[in-house]
Structure formats: structure tokens, C-alpha cells
Design an enzyme around this catalytic site. Sequence first.
Site, PDB file in Angstrom:
ATOM      1  CE  LYS A 201      -4.480   0.849   0.086  1.00 60.93           C
ATOM      2  NZ  LYS A 201      -5.584  -0.005  -0.419  1.00 60.93           N
TER       3      LYS A 201
HETATM    4  P1  NAD Z   1     -13.173   7.370  -2.881  1.00 58.71           P
HETATM    5  O1  NAD Z   1     -12.207   8.457  -2.597  1.00 58.71           O
HETATM    6  O2  NAD Z   1     -13.607   7.125  -4.278  1.00 58.71           O
HETATM    7  O3  NAD Z   1     -14.500   7.566  -2.003  1.00 58.71           O
HETATM    8  C1  NAD Z   1     -14.485   7.699  -0.619  1.00 58.71           C
HETATM    9  C2  NAD Z   1     -15.882   8.111  -0.190  1.00 58.71           C
HETATM   10  O4  NAD Z   1     -15.945   8.117   1.234  1.00 58.71           O
HETATM   11  C3  NAD Z   1     -16.270   9.514  -0.648  1.00 58.71           C
HETATM   12  O5  NAD Z   1     -17.639   9.514  -1.018  1.00 58.71           O
HETATM   13  C4  NAD Z   1     -16.051  10.358   0.609  1.00 58.71           C
HETATM   14  O6  NAD Z   1     -16.826  11.542   0.618  1.00 58.71           O
HETATM   15  C5  NAD Z   1     -16.497   9.376   1.651  1.00 58.71           C
HETATM   16  N1  NAD Z   1     -15.997   9.667   2.994  1.00 58.71           N
HETATM   17  C6  NAD Z   1     -14.760  10.053   3.376  1.00 58.71           C
HETATM   18  N2  NAD Z   1     -14.725  10.239   4.697  1.00 58.71           N
HETATM   19  C7  NAD Z   1     -15.962   9.962   5.157  1.00 58.71           C
HETATM   20  C8  NAD Z   1     -16.564   9.959   6.437  1.00 58.71           C
HETATM   21  N3  NAD Z   1     -15.854  10.284   7.517  1.00 58.71           N
HETATM   22  N4  NAD Z   1     -17.880   9.610   6.543  1.00 58.71           N
HETATM   23  C9  NAD Z   1     -18.583   9.271   5.452  1.00 58.71           C
HETATM   24  N5  NAD Z   1     -18.076   9.247   4.227  1.00 58.71           N
HETATM   25  C10 NAD Z   1     -16.786   9.594   4.079  1.00 58.71           C
HETATM   26  O7  NAD Z   1     -12.512   6.047  -2.237  1.00 58.71           O
HETATM   27  P2  NAD Z   1     -12.848   4.538  -2.592  1.00 58.71           P
HETATM   28  O8  NAD Z   1     -11.872   4.081  -3.618  1.00 58.71           O
HETATM   29  O9  NAD Z   1     -14.303   4.379  -2.822  1.00 58.71           O
HETATM   30  O10 NAD Z   1     -12.419   3.817  -1.233  1.00 58.71           O
HETATM   31  C11 NAD Z   1     -13.298   3.681  -0.120  1.00 58.71           C
HETATM   32  C12 NAD Z   1     -12.819   2.544   0.758  1.00 58.71           C
HETATM   33  O11 NAD Z   1     -12.754   1.337  -0.022  1.00 58.71           O
HETATM   34  C13 NAD Z   1     -11.427   2.710   1.347  1.00 58.71           C
HETATM   35  O12 NAD Z   1     -11.383   2.066   2.603  1.00 58.71           O
HETATM   36  C14 NAD Z   1     -10.546   1.945   0.381  1.00 58.71           C
HETATM   37  O13 NAD Z   1      -9.324   1.512   0.951  1.00 58.71           O
HETATM   38  C15 NAD Z   1     -11.463   0.787   0.060  1.00 58.71           C
HETATM   39  N6  NAD Z   1     -11.163   0.057  -1.177  1.00 58.71           N
HETATM   40  C16 NAD Z   1     -11.123   0.698  -2.372  1.00 58.71           C
HETATM   41  C17 NAD Z   1     -10.880  -0.044  -3.518  1.00 58.71           C
HETATM   42  C18 NAD Z   1     -10.907   0.570  -4.891  1.00 58.71           C
HETATM   43  O14 NAD Z   1     -10.828  -0.175  -5.872  1.00 58.71           O
HETATM   44  N7  NAD Z   1     -11.041   1.872  -5.036  1.00 58.71           N
HETATM   45  C19 NAD Z   1     -10.651  -1.426  -3.442  1.00 58.71           C
HETATM   46  C20 NAD Z   1     -10.704  -2.040  -2.193  1.00 58.71           C
HETATM   47  C21 NAD Z   1     -10.977  -1.282  -1.072  1.00 58.71           C
END
Ligand code: NAD
Length: 421
Positions: free
Chosen positions: A107
Amino acid sequence: MKSDRDNPFRIAQEQFDRAAALLALPDNVREVLRVPQRELTVRFPVAMDDGSTRMFTGYRVQHNLGRGPTKGGLRYHPSVDIDEVRALAMWMTWKCALVNIPYGGAKGGVVCDPAQLSLQELERLTRRFATEVGIVVGSERDIPAPDVNTNAQIMAWFMDTLSMQQGHTINAVVTGKPVEVGGSLGRNEATGRGVSLMVREWARRHGRRLDQLNVVVQGFGNVGGVAAALLAELGCRVIGVGDASGGYVCRDGLDIAGMRRYAAHHPRRLLAGYSAPGVERIAGDALLETPCDVLVPAAMENQITDRNAARIRAALIVEGANGPTTPLADAILDERGIAVVPDILANAGGVTVSYFEWVQGLQSFFWNEHDVNARLEHIMVDAFNQVCDLAEQRRISLRLAAYLLAVRRVADANIIRGLYP
Ligand code: NAD
């Protein structure tokens, strides 16, 4: 600095220790697996639009290289720190092993608030960060991907930077790229698609009808937004969603497609200011406690803790985010009979299609979207069934079952390879 009980790396180690004890792993293997193999901290200057120069800190952590090159996303967020990156890298190791793709976990991240940066500053930051971590990443060594606040454009800059330095295009050095430059069809939706498959399979296993499931999703970005849309397509009623601007609830079901269009055209892709008939605005914390059948935390770590776990009113939690539930909360949920599809399974769709993208890039042979989605579905459903079968057999939680399967595979790879020199 996070307190010790909210420290994601301590939590990741605690989860590993439980599995290692049940598997009776030898002490020397435990010692190897409970810490990251490689950690790089970089501090680098970026030229800002106003003519000043600002220093940034970034990290790349490779947890374990036993099963292949390491793989994991890049996060741009003010709360990024070394322990968060370590935890996320360790979780990636287990996730890749659980869906049986030939990677170890890694990461990375940069401590920054992208909302405060212009597009040009974001590009310069990404290109310099790529250069700094370029000494440890590479298509056969360690392959980054998008995570919170990073996207396909940032991956394209990252790939372009390393390619320019080598003098030829190396598109397999990152995944989650735009399809125009070697990205895979279906990658953008893959994590949310995997989450929706978990809900579908859970409903199938428990004789529940999808059109009778009320769903709440926290986080409306790449994972949460797509998961909400696909669950609505499957027939579920998505009654609540939220992002960093707060929560939005409608008992009759939200117009998810309309909300995604709204977010796409508003600053920081937030729902701030969204309104529609019947939609109630609530605080972000209250969203998690909204009565529903399925709760999908898809934002950040440590959202479901011992402080709110007793008030969660869902039958199933599907962890779209990494590390949204603390071990103390896990115990409370377990006692209350709330099933949790753990992050290392629920959100593994992203890294699975990243793997497909990497394979396609290395072979310069690209698949159609149907093939990508069909292979993803096969892997996710298979992993889900393996985890559920083991959990039922041993009468343990889905998380512990997932850890037993994943940690065993990683330990075996390390044991079979032996100790060098
Ligand atoms: P992103 O940046 O696209 O979206 C994050 C979302 O969370 C946004 O809508 C933001 O406004 C919201 N957010 C942030 N802080 C918040 C809070 N305190 N309360 C409520 N909402 C909040 O990110 P993402 O890629 O969707 O990632 C989200 C999670 O999924 C993370 O934990 C990431 O590690 C995990 N993840 C992502 C992927 C991927 O392919 N993008 C894969 C596996 C896991």
C-alpha cells in the site's frame, strides 16, 4: 496520531495473531508475517501554483512478497500515516491470498488533501511521488492502483512518469488506468461489483429476496457509489447513502443514479446540497445506525467501533472499505448475531480485476467486459462459498474463516520457499 485502540496496524496485527494462533503457525513464521517486509518513506518538494515550494511526505509499504509481486493502492489523504499504510498493506496480502491471485500485499499514500490542490499541483505531486517510490515499484515488483482520493487519471500520470524515465511504455506498472492507456474494462466498477455479489450470494444462501432488502451505504465514491448503483440494479431498496458531507435517507428508496450524476458534477464529487422529495438529511454517524437489512461501510477505517456497534440495526454488514470495523466492535456484532462479510473478501473485486488488467497489459491482449465480469464473478463467488463453508464447519465468524484461509496460503508459500540464505 491515532490512539492505540484505533491504530489500524495494531488492529491488523491483532486480527493476524488470532488466525495464527488457531492455525498453530510456528513462531518464526508468525514473526515474519506480522510485520511488513519493506517500508519506504519519502519526503519530496512540489512546486505550487503560487511559486512556492511545499514539502510532502509519502509512503510505500510492501508487506509480504512470498506469493508474488506486491499489489495495493495509493491513498491521498491528510490522515495517511505509516501505521495506516502498514495495516492496509497487510490486509492486501490476505486479500490477494483469499481470492488466490499471485500477489503479496502493498500500500502507499501521500499525506495531503487533494481538495486543496489544483489539477496541475496534483499532477506534479503524483509525478514526483512516482519518481520517489519508483525505486521499489515495477510491473514485476510492486504494482500500485487507485484508493481513496486517487483515480484513473492519477494512475495514468504515474504510469507515464515511470515510462518516460525508462524510455518506453510500461503500462503494467500500475492498474486502474484509463482504458485508453491499457486499463481494463470493468476495473472502475470492480470493487463495488464484488460488494454487490456478496450481498446477492448471502441472500441466496439465506433464502432472502433481494427486492426485500433495505440497504444503507456509507461512502459514495468509487466503491460505495458503484455498490449502491449495482445493488439498486439487483432490486434492493437503497434507503440511505452518505459521504463526507453527511447522510441522505429515504425509506421508499433513493434515486441512486440521480445522486451519482449529482455527485459527479459537484465539488469533490460530494452530495453536499443534494435534495429530492422524501429525502431526509442526517448526520454521518446516524447513517450507520439507520435500521436496514444490509449495511455497507465503504468510506474509511474505524467507522464501526465499540462506541456504536450496539446500535447498528442491520442483519448483514458487507465491508466495502478496508478496516471499517474494529475488533471490539466485531465481538459485539458477533454476539448480536450480525454477520460481517470482511473487507479482505468483500472488497477483493478491485484487486481481482487489477490482476486481470496486469495480465492483459503484460500480454498486450485485452478482454471484453463480459469476460472480465464473468471471471470476477467466478472468483468472488468461489471465495465467498469457501469462507462461508469454513465458517459454518468451524462455527466461527466469516472474518476469522477468511483469515484462516488466507493466512494459511501465505504461510505455506513462505514455508515452501524456505529461508534465504
Ligand atoms: P473514494 O475516494 O472514491 O470515495 C471515498 C468516499 O468516502 C467519498 O464519497 C467520501 O466523501 C467518503 N468519505 C470520506 N470520509 C468519510 C466519512 N468520515 N464519513 C462518510 N463518508 C466519508 O474512495 P474509494 O476508492 O471508494 O475507497 C473507499 C474505501 O474502499 C477505502 O477504505 C478503500 O481503501 C477501500 N477500497 C477501495 C478499492 C478501490 O478499488 N477503489 C478497493 C478495495 C478497497
